[in-house]
Design a protein around this motif. Structure first.
Motif, PDB file in Angstrom:
ATOM      1  N   ARG A  69      -3.249  -6.317  -2.619  1.00  0.00           N
ATOM      2  CA  ARG A  69      -4.174  -6.834  -1.630  1.00  0.00           C
ATOM      3  C   ARG A  69      -3.558  -8.119  -0.880  1.00  0.00           C
ATOM      4  NH1 ARG A  69     -10.367  -6.705  -3.198  1.00  0.00           N
ATOM      5  NH2 ARG A  69      -9.834  -8.375  -4.376  1.00  0.00           N
ATOM      6  N   GLY A  70      -3.421  -8.277   0.243  1.00  0.00           N
ATOM      7  CA  GLY A  70      -2.865  -9.577   0.822  1.00  0.00           C
ATOM      8  C   GLY A  70      -1.621  -9.614   0.626  1.00  0.00           C
ATOM      9  N   VAL A  71      -1.263 -11.000   0.133  1.00  0.00           N
ATOM     10  CA  VAL A  71       0.259 -11.295   0.071  1.00  0.00           C
ATOM     11  C   VAL A  71       0.870 -10.500  -1.217  1.00  0.00           C
ATOM     12  CG1 VAL A  71       0.189 -13.833   1.215  1.00  0.00           C
ATOM     13  CG2 VAL A  71      -0.351 -13.324  -1.364  1.00  0.00           C
ATOM     14  N   ALA A  72       0.119  -9.955  -2.057  1.00  0.00           N
ATOM     15  CA  ALA A  72       0.725  -9.210  -3.224  1.00  0.00           C
ATOM     16  C   ALA A  72       1.278  -8.021  -2.674  1.00  0.00           C
ATOM     17  CB  ALA A  72      -0.426  -9.046  -4.228  1.00  0.00           C
ATOM     18  N   ILE A  73       1.076  -7.529  -1.659  1.00  0.00           N
ATOM     19  CA  ILE A  73       1.457  -6.283  -0.772  1.00  0.00           C
ATOM     20  C   ILE A  73       3.227  -6.314  -1.196  1.00  0.00           C
ATOM     21  CG2 ILE A  73       1.692  -4.824   1.142  1.00  0.00           C
ATOM     22  CD1 ILE A  73      -1.116  -5.536   1.841  1.00  0.00           C
ATOM     23  N   LYS A  97      -0.631   4.446   1.583  1.00  0.00           N
ATOM     24  CA  LYS A  97      -1.798   4.295   2.329  1.00  0.00           C
ATOM     25  C   LYS A  97      -2.145   2.547   2.518  1.00  0.00           C
ATOM     26  CE  LYS A  97      -4.443   7.516   0.049  1.00  0.00           C
ATOM     27  NZ  LYS A  97      -5.944   7.799  -0.443  1.00  0.00           N
ATOM     28  N   ILE A  98      -2.553   2.378   3.901  1.00  0.00           N
ATOM     29  CA  ILE A  98      -2.851   0.976   4.321  1.00  0.00           C
ATOM     30  C   ILE A  98      -4.271   0.918   4.910  1.00  0.00           C
ATOM     31  CG2 ILE A  98      -0.330   0.208   4.367  1.00  0.00           C
ATOM     32  CD1 ILE A  98      -1.038  -0.012   7.477  1.00  0.00           C
ATOM     33  N   GLY A  99      -4.923  -0.291   4.543  1.00  0.00           N
ATOM     34  CA  GLY A  99      -6.204  -0.365   4.909  1.00  0.00           C
ATOM     35  C   GLY A  99      -6.625  -1.886   4.929  1.00  0.00           C
ATOM     36  N   THR A 100      -7.935  -1.940   5.268  1.00  0.00           N
ATOM     37  CA  THR A 100      -8.556  -3.394   5.176  1.00  0.00           C
ATOM     38  C   THR A 100      -9.817  -3.521   4.528  1.00  0.00           C
ATOM     39  OG1 THR A 100      -7.730  -3.614   7.695  1.00  0.00           O
ATOM     40  CG2 THR A 100      -9.484  -5.113   6.774  1.00  0.00           C
ATOM     41  N   GLU A 101      -9.936  -4.626   3.638  1.00  0.00           N
ATOM     42  CA  GLU A 101     -10.994  -4.685   2.959  1.00  0.00           C
ATOM     43  C   GLU A 101     -11.706  -6.132   3.365  1.00  0.00           C
ATOM     44  OE1 GLU A 101     -11.233  -4.727  -1.478  1.00  0.00           O
ATOM     45  OE2 GLU A 101     -10.188  -3.162  -1.476  1.00  0.00           O
ATOM     46  N   THR A 102     -12.988  -5.975   3.233  1.00  0.00           N
ATOM     47  CA  THR A 102     -13.695  -7.171   3.840  1.00  0.00           C
ATOM     48  C   THR A 102     -14.319  -7.797   2.503  1.00  0.00           C
ATOM     49  OG1 THR A 102     -14.611  -6.108   5.787  1.00  0.00           O
ATOM     50  CG2 THR A 102     -15.819  -7.942   5.137  1.00  0.00           C
ATOM     51  N   LEU A 103     -13.835  -9.176   2.295  1.00  0.00           N
ATOM     52  CA  LEU A 103     -14.183 -10.176   1.021  1.00  0.00           C
ATOM     53  C   LEU A 103     -15.241 -11.001   1.542  1.00  0.00           C
ATOM     54  CD1 LEU A 103     -10.685 -10.491  -0.718  1.00  0.00           C
ATOM     55  CD2 LEU A 103     -12.645  -8.890  -1.184  1.00  0.00           C
ATOM     56  N   ARG A 162     -14.051 -12.513   5.048  1.00  0.00           N
ATOM     57  CA  ARG A 162     -12.562 -12.445   6.048  1.00  0.00           C
ATOM     58  C   ARG A 162     -12.049 -10.910   5.563  1.00  0.00           C
ATOM     59  NH1 ARG A 162     -13.049 -14.641   1.199  1.00  0.00           N
ATOM     60  NH2 ARG A 162     -11.464 -14.410  -0.461  1.00  0.00           N
ATOM     61  N   ASN A 163     -11.285 -10.761   6.297  1.00  0.00           N
ATOM     62  CA  ASN A 163     -10.618  -9.376   6.133  1.00  0.00           C
ATOM     63  C   ASN A 163      -9.261  -9.550   5.290  1.00  0.00           C
ATOM     64  OD1 ASN A 163     -12.621  -7.815   7.402  1.00  0.00           O
ATOM     65  ND2 ASN A 163     -11.665  -8.424   9.347  1.00  0.00           N
ATOM     66  N   VAL A 164      -9.025  -8.352   4.451  1.00  0.00           N
ATOM     67  CA  VAL A 164      -7.783  -8.708   3.926  1.00  0.00           C
ATOM     68  C   VAL A 164      -6.983  -7.387   3.686  1.00  0.00           C
ATOM     69  CG1 VAL A 164      -8.655  -8.153   1.275  1.00  0.00           C
ATOM     70  CG2 VAL A 164      -6.558  -9.510   1.643  1.00  0.00           C
ATOM     71  N   SER A 165      -5.711  -7.034   3.988  1.00  0.00           N
ATOM     72  CA  SER A 165      -4.950  -6.001   4.167  1.00  0.00           C
ATOM     73  C   SER A 165      -4.755  -5.324   2.614  1.00  0.00           C
ATOM     74  CB  SER A 165      -3.852  -6.058   4.973  1.00  0.00           C
ATOM     75  OG  SER A 165      -3.948  -6.518   6.298  1.00  0.00           O
ATOM     76  N   THR A 166      -5.020  -4.093   2.543  1.00  0.00           N
ATOM     77  CA  THR A 166      -4.723  -3.466   1.011  1.00  0.00           C
ATOM     78  C   THR A 166      -3.867  -2.338   1.515  1.00  0.00           C
ATOM     79  OG1 THR A 166      -6.295  -1.641   1.550  1.00  0.00           O
ATOM     80  CG2 THR A 166      -7.018  -3.661   0.773  1.00  0.00           C
ATOM     81  N   MET A 167      -2.903  -2.183   0.314  1.00  0.00           N
ATOM     82  CA  MET A 167      -2.018  -1.061   0.300  1.00  0.00           C
ATOM     83  C   MET A 167      -2.156  -0.481  -1.198  1.00  0.00           C
ATOM     84  SD  MET A 167       2.043  -0.973   1.360  1.00  0.00           S
ATOM     85  CE  MET A 167       2.755  -1.894  -0.107  1.00  0.00           C
ATOM     86  N   GLU A 168      -1.759   0.837  -1.144  1.00  0.00           N
ATOM     87  CA  GLU A 168      -1.820   1.954  -2.295  1.00  0.00           C
ATOM     88  C   GLU A 168      -0.545   2.728  -2.178  1.00  0.00           C
ATOM     89  OE1 GLU A 168      -6.658   3.136  -2.708  1.00  0.00           O
ATOM     90  OE2 GLU A 168      -5.016   4.417  -3.273  1.00  0.00           O
ATOM     91  N   ILE A 169       0.556   2.584  -3.021  1.00  0.00           N
ATOM     92  CA  ILE A 169       1.636   3.369  -3.004  1.00  0.00           C
ATOM     93  C   ILE A 169       1.399   4.434  -4.094  1.00  0.00           C
ATOM     94  CG2 ILE A 169       4.204   3.554  -3.185  1.00  0.00           C
ATOM     95  CD1 ILE A 169       4.055   0.450  -2.436  1.00  0.00           C
ATOM     96  N   THR A 170       1.421   5.644  -3.968  1.00  0.00           N
ATOM     97  CA  THR A 170       1.363   6.721  -5.262  1.00  0.00           C
ATOM     98  C   THR A 170       2.760   7.128  -5.427  1.00  0.00           C
ATOM     99  OG1 THR A 170      -0.773   7.243  -4.387  1.00  0.00           O
ATOM    100  CG2 THR A 170       0.203   8.813  -5.923  1.00  0.00           C
ATOM    101  N   ILE A 171       3.092   7.019  -6.823  1.00  0.00           N
ATOM    102  CA  ILE A 171       4.580   7.598  -6.764  1.00  0.00           C
ATOM    103  C   ILE A 171       4.392   8.677  -8.069  1.00  0.00           C
ATOM    104  CG2 ILE A 171       5.634   5.209  -6.326  1.00  0.00           C
ATOM    105  CD1 ILE A 171       5.514   4.459  -9.065  1.00  0.00           C
ATOM    106  N   PHE A 172       5.541   9.462  -8.078  1.00  0.00           N
ATOM    107  CA  PHE A 172       5.401  10.348  -9.220  1.00  0.00           C
ATOM    108  C   PHE A 172       6.971  10.469  -9.778  1.00  0.00           C
ATOM    109  CE2 PHE A 172       7.360  13.875  -6.528  1.00  0.00           C
ATOM    110  CZ  PHE A 172       7.319  13.317  -5.667  1.00  0.00           C
TER     111      PHE A 172
END
Lengths: 112, 112
Positions: free
Chosen positions: A59-63, A87-93, A100-110
């Motif tokens: 989330r956020g700067v950790a992306i 995948k990217i998205g937004t989460e409300t915290l 505030r809204n924070v961007s999120t990212m999920e990277i699926t690897i194999f």
């Protein structure tokens, strides 16, 4: 009242884990404040322990660091690691005035 | 010698722009140090000027901001914006002792 989505969901809850054999063994690594190398090593360990897929979440700067983790895992440790999906998205915290809204990212690897 | 791939490629080079009508009009926005909102506005302007796709590119710590730009564009300005593809990679910067790797990301978005 008896047929709300919540009621249906609560009825599904007791299904035991053993009844879902087809789900791939997935492991989530949540990116925080540690160096990217730590998470890259955790990723490699997950694969070595039999994971089919590893999901790197941030989330956020950790992306930015999440991308570093995937690239370090792939380039330094195991070139057979491939990206399946990003995948990217937004989460409300927060609540009230602190929402505030924070961007999120999920990277699926194999491993191919 | 006459039939190498390079020769063929150099013969294709003089084809004028007008002869390639099928390539989608793509516009690249490179994420730098400005606030995410500036790049989100630039994205919306590109679509309003007729772009079919916009590619948001970022390197290193700006990668987080690239995700913010897509999410702000989509949530605040135009909910028809969709992600087509997200690519990640590594670029090598500098020379000699200053060589370092930096992660890169390209998010291709379009209006559905």
């Amino acid at each position: 009242m008896a047929n709300t989505a919540n009621e249906v969901k609560s009825e599904e809850t007791p299904v035991p884990e053993a009844a879902k054999p087809k789900a791939p063994l997935q492991n989530v690594i949540l990116i925080g404040k540690k160096p990217a190398m730590n998470y890259a090593l955790a990723t490699i360990i997950q694969f070595n322990q039999g994971a089919n897929e590893v999901i790197i979440k941030a989330r956020g700067v950790a992306i930015s660091k999440a991308v570093d983790v995937v690239e370090i895992s792939r380039r330094r440790f195991d070139e057979s690691i491939k990206v399946k999906e990003i995948k990217i998205g937004t989460e409300t915290l927060g609540e009230g005035e602190n929402v505030r809204n924070v961007s999120t990212m999920e990277i699926t690897i194999f491993k191919s």
